[in-house]
Design an enzyme around this catalytic site. Sequence first.
Site, PDB file in Angstrom:
ATOM      1  N   SER A  36      64.145  -2.987  52.719  1.00 52.20           N
ATOM      2  CA  SER A  36      62.910  -2.923  51.971  1.00 52.20           C
ATOM      3  C   SER A  36      62.578  -1.534  51.493  1.00 52.20           C
ATOM      4  O   SER A  36      62.733  -0.548  52.215  1.00 52.20           O
ATOM      5  CB  SER A  36      61.785  -3.518  52.817  1.00 52.20           C
ATOM      6  OG  SER A  36      60.723  -2.613  52.925  1.00 52.20           O
ATOM      7  N   LYS A  37      62.157  -1.500  50.244  1.00 53.67           N
ATOM      8  CA  LYS A  37      61.771  -0.245  49.629  1.00 53.67           C
ATOM      9  C   LYS A  37      60.577   0.341  50.361  1.00 53.67           C
ATOM     10  O   LYS A  37      60.494   1.533  50.607  1.00 53.67           O
ATOM     11  CB  LYS A  37      61.414  -0.573  48.185  1.00 53.67           C
ATOM     12  CG  LYS A  37      60.886   0.544  47.366  1.00 53.67           C
ATOM     13  CD  LYS A  37      61.128   0.161  45.909  1.00 53.67           C
ATOM     14  CE  LYS A  37      60.166   0.777  44.955  1.00 53.67           C
ATOM     15  NZ  LYS A  37      60.435   0.330  43.578  1.00 53.67           N
ATOM     16  N   ARG A  38      59.677  -0.551  50.767  1.00 49.02           N
ATOM     17  CA  ARG A  38      58.464  -0.051  51.425  1.00 49.02           C
ATOM     18  C   ARG A  38      58.768   0.603  52.762  1.00 49.02           C
ATOM     19  O   ARG A  38      58.022   1.427  53.244  1.00 49.02           O
ATOM     20  CB  ARG A  38      57.452  -1.176  51.606  1.00 49.02           C
ATOM     21  CG  ARG A  38      56.916  -1.600  50.256  1.00 49.02           C
ATOM     22  CD  ARG A  38      55.779  -2.580  50.364  1.00 49.02           C
ATOM     23  NE  ARG A  38      55.611  -3.206  49.054  1.00 49.02           N
ATOM     24  CZ  ARG A  38      54.486  -3.716  48.616  1.00 49.02           C
ATOM     25  NH1 ARG A  38      53.418  -3.683  49.355  1.00 49.02           N
ATOM     26  NH2 ARG A  38      54.426  -4.265  47.428  1.00 49.02           N
TER      27      ARG A  38
END
Length: 478
Positions: free
Chosen positions: A249-251
């Site tokens: 995940s980018k987050r």
Amino acid sequence: MNRVRTRFAPSPTGFMHIGNLRTALYCYLFAKQNNGDFILRIEDTDVERTVDGAIDIIYKTLNESKIYADEGPLQGGNFGPYVQTERKDIYMKYALELVEKGAAYYCFCDKERLDSLATENGIKRYDKHCLHLSKEEINERLARGDKWVIRQNMPTEGVSEFDDLVFGHVSIPNNELEDQILIKSDGLPTYNFANVIDDHLMQISHVMRGNEYLSSTPKYNLLYDAFGWEHPQYVHLTPIMKDATRKLSKRHGDANFNDFTEKGYLPEAIINYISLLGWSPKGEEEKFSMEELIEKFSISGLSHSSSIFDEAKMKWLNGEYIKELPFEKFMELATPFFEKSKIKGKYSYEKFGKLIQTRIEILSEIPEKVDFLAEFTPAEGEMYFNKKFKIDSEVAKKVLEKSITVLENVSDWNEENLHAAIVKTAEEMELKSGVVYTVLRIGLTGVMVTPGGSPEMADILGKEESLNRLKLSLEKLK
Ligand code: GLU
């Protein structure tokens, strides 16, 4: 079939995550394979999530990956603008058309009212309260400047169905669909609205995107229907996972393209590796150039289950790419990593480059592969011990003594002459040449394992330094 047109529609929220890049790649491969167009569209309507500089990262990443858009903010095209915040008026016009048709409506509910809505399975659903406002009341509130949004008016009965090219038939009862917001209070559209308007106006034939949008697709289809527009074909892609349960995940700051290139992965290798995360080629072959990927990619090879990102495998593949680089290109890429090593300013990068190009998997391994030569501690006697060549510290001492005299007489210090000198030493001492090679390698470096043999090490060190080190090594054995 209509002309194939695909789009990559990233939101500029930071570095390019590997999953997004894979979507871009598949969109590109499919378009190019069908002589179609690949479009880049920047989805920046979530102003709060937009990060400065992120658009440039998108351009740079695609460029380095050789995923070239036919149309986009930089390329232009007949369907622009290609940045959503520049299309604000377009969305508003279409939203009002839906309001006119009864497929959407103004909603004035404030936060307090929304918060007080009943919760169903932990989710608050809008109750269509404002759908029932009279025209007069709406106009009055708009004139008064009350805050508003525009919501989609979902049917409460029936079922929405469509066929996805990966997931097959999808069917969702309409009463599960919420009256989602189409235009936000800042006048900008949500993704849920903008994607439909843009995909239609930009004549996108195949929508390829992450499967987190699969369950919302019926809502989008209802919008297409309300306008009387044809649906695009849908290709929803399964996620890339960090492990069995967690998505990359980018987050969470996982796995972005930039981190990998900084570590010394080649864009070609990253692209090749991620092409295989969610798509299976026919046959055993796994190493593909972009041209080969364009030829071989197929929607029928797309996976129905998620794939796990395996950095070790990507590393291996990267090593294969590094081996194949023309030497000059390798040196161009390797030099910044040599600059970070301890041999900086001391020894030839080129000479080392020749020895290690086939021995590393990522460029950032360079310092750890070469640093040993910059620091020298003469080896203890035990280090010379070698069963195969019957070497012990006595033998090592004799070999060092003799070699020093022979090497002192080598005037033209190069690999070839050094090889010859070693062979000569061995002959004169009636030893196998392997004995001399081994003793000198340790004598020159103070370590057992080096990326090249003793002639290569001596050549890199130069005559003076080599003889100094051999003398120190001999001293140590006395
Ligand atoms: N802006 C969306 C995202 O970054 C794009 C999804 C899509 O391809 O439609 O997730």
